[in-house]
Motif scaffolding. Structure first.
Motif, PDB file in Angstrom:
ATOM      1  N   THR A  81     -15.448 -15.509   7.940  1.00  0.00           N
ATOM      2  CA  THR A  81     -16.887 -15.543   8.213  1.00  0.00           C
ATOM      3  C   THR A  81     -17.150 -15.703   9.704  1.00  0.00           C
ATOM      4  OG1 THR A  81     -17.312 -16.525   6.042  1.00  0.00           O
ATOM      5  CG2 THR A  81     -19.042 -16.746   7.704  1.00  0.00           C
ATOM      6  N   THR A  82     -16.436 -16.630  10.310  1.00  0.00           N
ATOM      7  CA  THR A  82     -16.604 -16.858  11.752  1.00  0.00           C
ATOM      8  C   THR A  82     -16.240 -15.613  12.551  1.00  0.00           C
ATOM      9  OG1 THR A  82     -16.080 -19.202  11.466  1.00  0.00           O
ATOM     10  CG2 THR A  82     -15.895 -18.300  13.693  1.00  0.00           C
ATOM     11  N   PHE A  83     -15.143 -14.975  12.152  1.00  0.00           N
ATOM     12  CA  PHE A  83     -14.678 -13.775  12.864  1.00  0.00           C
ATOM     13  C   PHE A  83     -15.713 -12.650  12.783  1.00  0.00           C
ATOM     14  CE2 PHE A  83     -12.507  -9.668  12.840  1.00  0.00           C
ATOM     15  CZ  PHE A  83     -11.775  -9.732  14.013  1.00  0.00           C
ATOM     16  N   ILE A  84     -16.239 -12.402  11.593  1.00  0.00           N
ATOM     17  CA  ILE A  84     -17.150 -11.268  11.395  1.00  0.00           C
ATOM     18  C   ILE A  84     -18.517 -11.547  12.004  1.00  0.00           C
ATOM     19  CG2 ILE A  84     -18.386  -9.923   9.644  1.00  0.00           C
ATOM     20  CD1 ILE A  84     -15.914 -10.165   7.869  1.00  0.00           C
ATOM     21  N   ASN A  85     -19.001 -12.762  11.853  1.00  0.00           N
ATOM     22  CA  ASN A  85     -20.349 -13.076  12.328  1.00  0.00           C
ATOM     23  C   ASN A  85     -20.469 -13.088  13.844  1.00  0.00           C
ATOM     24  OD1 ASN A  85     -21.484 -13.208   9.801  1.00  0.00           O
ATOM     25  ND2 ASN A  85     -21.218 -15.425   9.585  1.00  0.00           N
ATOM     26  N   ARG A  86     -19.338 -13.002  14.543  1.00  0.00           N
ATOM     27  CA  ARG A  86     -19.413 -12.862  15.998  1.00  0.00           C
ATOM     28  C   ARG A  86     -19.990 -11.507  16.401  1.00  0.00           C
ATOM     29  NH1 ARG A  86     -14.103 -15.673  16.577  1.00  0.00           N
ATOM     30  NH2 ARG A  86     -13.108 -13.633  16.771  1.00  0.00           N
ATOM     31  N   HIS A  87     -19.945 -10.551  15.469  1.00  0.00           N
ATOM     32  CA  HIS A  87     -20.485  -9.215  15.749  1.00  0.00           C
ATOM     33  C   HIS A  87     -21.979  -9.217  15.446  1.00  0.00           C
ATOM     34  CE1 HIS A  87     -20.976  -4.905  15.930  1.00  0.00           C
ATOM     35  NE2 HIS A  87     -19.697  -4.746  16.242  1.00  0.00           N
ATOM     36  N   SER A  88     -22.791  -8.800  16.400  1.00  0.00           N
ATOM     37  CA  SER A  88     -24.250  -8.891  16.259  1.00  0.00           C
ATOM     38  C   SER A  88     -24.813  -7.967  15.185  1.00  0.00           C
ATOM     39  CB  SER A  88     -24.920  -8.569  17.603  1.00  0.00           C
ATOM     40  OG  SER A  88     -24.601  -7.245  18.020  1.00  0.00           O
ATOM     41  N   LEU A  89     -24.052  -6.962  14.759  1.00  0.00           N
ATOM     42  CA  LEU A  89     -24.555  -6.006  13.770  1.00  0.00           C
ATOM     43  C   LEU A  89     -23.950  -6.227  12.387  1.00  0.00           C
ATOM     44  CD1 LEU A  89     -24.577  -2.700  15.887  1.00  0.00           C
ATOM     45  CD2 LEU A  89     -26.425  -4.341  15.525  1.00  0.00           C
ATOM     46  N   LEU A  90     -23.320  -7.377  12.190  1.00  0.00           N
ATOM     47  CA  LEU A  90     -22.713  -7.684  10.893  1.00  0.00           C
ATOM     48  C   LEU A  90     -23.195  -9.045  10.399  1.00  0.00           C
ATOM     49  CD1 LEU A  90     -19.016  -6.557  11.587  1.00  0.00           C
ATOM     50  CD2 LEU A  90     -20.824  -5.249  10.441  1.00  0.00           C
ATOM     51  N   GLN A  91     -23.482  -9.108   9.102  1.00  0.00           N
ATOM     52  CA  GLN A  91     -23.907 -10.360   8.476  1.00  0.00           C
ATOM     53  C   GLN A  91     -23.096 -10.569   7.205  1.00  0.00           C
ATOM     54  OE1 GLN A  91     -28.093  -9.782   7.799  1.00  0.00           O
ATOM     55  NE2 GLN A  91     -28.659 -10.182   9.939  1.00  0.00           N
ATOM     56  N   THR A  92     -22.494 -11.758   7.059  1.00  0.00           N
ATOM     57  CA  THR A  92     -21.663 -12.036   5.888  1.00  0.00           C
ATOM     58  C   THR A  92     -22.440 -12.803   4.828  1.00  0.00           C
ATOM     59  OG1 THR A  92     -20.868 -14.077   6.915  1.00  0.00           O
ATOM     60  CG2 THR A  92     -19.545 -12.087   7.240  1.00  0.00           C
ATOM     61  N   TYR A  93     -22.181 -12.438   3.589  1.00  0.00           N
ATOM     62  CA  TYR A  93     -22.728 -13.150   2.435  1.00  0.00           C
ATOM     63  C   TYR A  93     -21.569 -13.365   1.466  1.00  0.00           C
ATOM     64  CZ  TYR A  93     -27.230 -11.908   4.432  1.00  0.00           C
ATOM     65  OH  TYR A  93     -28.308 -11.779   5.283  1.00  0.00           O
ATOM     66  N   PHE A  94     -20.746 -14.391   1.779  1.00  0.00           N
ATOM     67  CA  PHE A  94     -19.526 -14.649   1.019  1.00  0.00           C
ATOM     68  C   PHE A  94     -19.706 -15.854   0.099  1.00  0.00           C
ATOM     69  CE2 PHE A  94     -16.892 -12.950   4.836  1.00  0.00           C
ATOM     70  CZ  PHE A  94     -17.221 -11.651   4.478  1.00  0.00           C
ATOM     71  N   ASP A  95     -18.973 -15.832  -1.021  1.00  0.00           N
ATOM     72  CA  ASP A  95     -18.917 -16.979  -1.932  1.00  0.00           C
ATOM     73  C   ASP A  95     -17.716 -17.828  -1.538  1.00  0.00           C
ATOM     74  OD1 ASP A  95     -21.096 -16.170  -3.655  1.00  0.00           O
ATOM     75  OD2 ASP A  95     -19.758 -14.564  -4.331  1.00  0.00           O
ATOM     76  N   SER A  96     -17.981 -19.054  -1.143  1.00  0.00           N
ATOM     77  CA  SER A  96     -16.895 -19.902  -0.648  1.00  0.00           C
ATOM     78  C   SER A  96     -16.173 -20.655  -1.753  1.00  0.00           C
ATOM     79  CB  SER A  96     -17.446 -20.909   0.369  1.00  0.00           C
ATOM     80  OG  SER A  96     -18.456 -21.709  -0.230  1.00  0.00           O
ATOM     81  N   ASN A  97     -16.747 -20.695  -2.982  1.00  0.00           N
ATOM     82  CA  ASN A  97     -16.109 -21.480  -4.044  1.00  0.00           C
ATOM     83  C   ASN A  97     -15.235 -20.642  -4.969  1.00  0.00           C
ATOM     84  OD1 ASN A  97     -18.007 -20.031  -5.414  1.00  0.00           O
ATOM     85  ND2 ASN A  97     -19.321 -21.794  -5.941  1.00  0.00           N
ATOM     86  N   ASP A  98     -15.128 -19.325  -4.678  1.00  0.00           N
ATOM     87  CA  ASP A  98     -14.232 -18.442  -5.433  1.00  0.00           C
ATOM     88  C   ASP A  98     -14.543 -18.429  -6.927  1.00  0.00           C
ATOM     89  OD1 ASP A  98     -12.247 -16.543  -5.539  1.00  0.00           O
ATOM     90  OD2 ASP A  98     -10.662 -18.008  -5.942  1.00  0.00           O
ATOM     91  N   LYS A  99     -15.842 -18.534  -7.282  1.00  0.00           N
ATOM     92  CA  LYS A  99     -16.204 -18.487  -8.699  1.00  0.00           C
ATOM     93  C   LYS A  99     -16.340 -17.055  -9.204  1.00  0.00           C
ATOM     94  CE  LYS A  99     -18.576 -22.951  -9.056  1.00  0.00           C
ATOM     95  NZ  LYS A  99     -19.860 -23.626  -9.349  1.00  0.00           N
TER      96      LYS A  99
END
Length: 587
Positions: free
Chosen positions: A16-34
């Motif tokens: 998430t940290t790696f991808i969100n450094r890019h101004s044209l990318l937004q992450t919507y990840f599930d952190s609990n692996d459900k």
């Protein structure tokens, strides 16, 4: 020691940290692996705006974290059932986050898996493991860096959208489509040479544009780009010759070449710190003359200029040029050019087809037609000759005199008189030409063809008209594979038909022939259809006229009726006529 859930959470956090450094990318990840298969998605933006309209697309992702103790990760195993599910839903991008034993980030890997990439992987796995029922599949992964990230995601979205609707249908391969099909591939990159590295980690798909629907259909084949080129504004000068159509070619090994004049290639040897030249004579005559003359000047001066900057040749390159007999080569090329100019032939000569027979024919024609000297040929009678010089076809008359000696007559400038036989009608010499002659002839001056018929009228000679010649030209037009050649032949036929309508002894047949020319170019208008209807009504006793009129009126029942009334000999002869071609197209 961290458990699997903690490892996955760490992996998602690092990614998430790696991808969100890019101004044209937004992450919507599930952190609990459900989530059972997907771990969220990445929104890819066109611009750094929060507006929905600026979202280029969404990328579904699968995130795996691992602490494998290796020097480098090369592959990662996924469940085949998961891959099949991804494929049916537009694909997925796999991210593998590699952690140390202490939970520190070692590296991030990726694999873009649009639907057809997954299909190819599963198919390859099935071929390898026919005897086993593996439930997992090893997927090759690659190190991810910031420069790769955005282009890779854009390409995934593009390919996913184009492949999604075709994943459950039988695949089409390159072998299934025609050679002249419109093919495309898509690649989003920043630098000109990036595609070579990109294709080592990602599949390049080609798409076939269906001519009927305009839909781009994905092909199962993937491709490798072995060379790219781009237009430049560079100007290269050799002596007095200026080349402006300079193209820059790039290759997978990083080398670059400048191509110009369709014969020259210039590259820079980094180790020797010098430019090297390569020359291949162009196939087209005019370009071959220009480039060979420039090559001669290059050998003479030993340098060229690139945007005004002098580039000197190395000694070996100069020796390679000066050791060739370029003077003789240029003289031979100019001889061909001068002959074509004197004959009024504008078609470009393709030297690929210039062989020994072409040289012999050139010498004979130049001697007889240009120099007006007698020629010795192995004929004991006068005859029309069809001679080829490379891709140029020339028809001329050999007028036999004695002992295999005769003169050559240009039938377009010295149109001779012809008769069918003693006490018979006069004809144009062009009546002798067959459809294949019209199809290939390159020295035709059609004004002379018209004049050869007009001379019969002006001298009040007995003649029949130009219907036969018109039909042969139209047959040639139907045979022509090249559209421009077909159009030229139909234009010739129309010119002759315009004359024929004024002077033909068989006016109704002249009209039918005229309208079958027009029907090949455009739809007949109401007035022309009325004329055909009148011919049909007033010619009940002439089955040939009725048949031709019915075909052009596109009335198959009537055409069938009158066709069946023709005798067998007439039917057989009509199968070679252009009206029969139209008849066979009626439904």
């Amino acid at each position: 020691m961290a458990n699997n859930r903690q490892i996955e959470t760490l992996g998602v956090s690092y990614l998430t940290t790696f991808i969100n450094r890019h101004s044209l990318l937004q992450t919507y990840f599930d952190s609990n692996d459900k989530t059972p298969v997907w771990d969220g998605e990445i929104h890819v933006l066109k611009t750094s705006s929060e507006k929905r309209s600026e979202i280029f697309g969404k990328v579904p992702v699968q995130i795996k974290a691992t602490r494998q103790q290796k020097n480098k990760l090369k592959s990662f195993s996924l469940d085949i059932s998961d891959l099949e599910l991804y494929s049916k839903n537009g694909g997925v991008v796999l991210f593998v986050v590699w952690l140390s034993e202490d939970g520190d980030l070692r590296n991030i890997y990726y694999k873009s898996l649009p639907p057809l990439s997954i299909k190819k992987l599963i198919k390859k796995s099935n071929l390898k493991n026919k005897t086993t029922s593996n439930k997992k599949l090893s997927v090759q992964i690659h190190e991810l860096d910031e420069q790769k990230l955005y282009p890779m995601l854009v390409d995934f979205i593009t390919n996913s959208r184009k492949q999604y609707s075709f994943i459950n249908v039988d695949g089409i391969s390159v072998e299934d489509i025609s050679d002249d099909s419109n093919l495309k591939f898509y690649y989003y990159g920043q630098e000109k040479g990036e595609i070579f590295n990109y294709q080592e980690e990602n599949d390049l798909f080609i798409y076939y544009k269906d001519p009927l629907t305009g839909i781009e259909v994905p092909l199962e084949n993937t491709i490798k780009v072995v060379e790219t080129y781009e237009e430049t504004d560079l100007i290269i000068t050799i002596g007095n010759t200026i080349f402006q159509n300079v193209k820059r070619h790039r290759f997978p090994d990083g080398s670059v070449q400048l191509h110009f004049g369709e014969g020259f290639k210039m590259s820079f040897d980094v180790k020797k710190k010098q430019f090297t030249f390569n020359y291949t004579r162009p196939n087209m005559l005019s370009k071959a003359i220009k480039c060979t003359q420039a090559l001669q000047e290059l050998g003479k001066f030993g340098y060229c200029k690139l945007n005004g900057n002098t580039i000197e040749l190395d000694e070996q390159s100069i020796l390679d040029i000066t050791s060739r007999d370029l003077e003789t080569e240029i003289e031979e090329l100019i001889q061909i050019s001068n002959f074509m100019e004197n004959m009024g032939i504008q078609k470009e000569v393709d030297l690929t087809y210039f062989d020994k027979q072409s040289l012999r024919n050139l010498n004979i024609l130049n001697l007889g037609l240009i120099l007006k000297k007698k020629v010795a040929l192995n004929y004991n009678e006068s005859k029309l000759l069809h001679l080829r010089i490379a891709n140029i076809h020339i028809i001329t008359l050999y007028d036999f005199e004695t002992d295999n000696i005769g003169t050559m007559i240009d039938i377009f400038t010295e149109t001779p008189w012809c008769r069918r036989g003693e006490d018979s009608s006069y004809i144009s010499i062009f009546e002798v030409l067959e459809p294949n002659d019209w199809l290939k002839i390159d020295n035709c001056d059609f004004d002379s063809v018209i004049a050869s018929y007009q001379i019969l009228v002006d001298n009040q000679l007995k003649y029949e008209g130009a219907n036969n010649t018109i039909l042969k030209i139209v047959v040639a037009a139907d045979k022509a594979e090249d559209v421009s050649r077909s159009e030229l032949l139909l234009n010739w036929a129309q010119f002759l038909s315009d004359w024929n309508l004024k002077y033909s002894k068989n006016y109704e047949m002249a009209i039918i022939n005229d309208l079958q020319i027009k029907s090949r170019v455009r739809k007949l208008n109401s007035k022309e259809m009325e004329i055909l209807s009148n011919i049909l009504v007033n010619s009940n006793d002439n089955y040939e006229l009725c048949f031709g009129s019915s075909v052009l009126l596109k009335s198959k029942p009537q055409a069938d009726l009158f066709w069946n009334k023709l005798d067998n000999d007439t039917k057989e002869s009509y199968k070679d006529f252009p009206i029969y071609t139209l008849y066979m197209k009626l439904s």
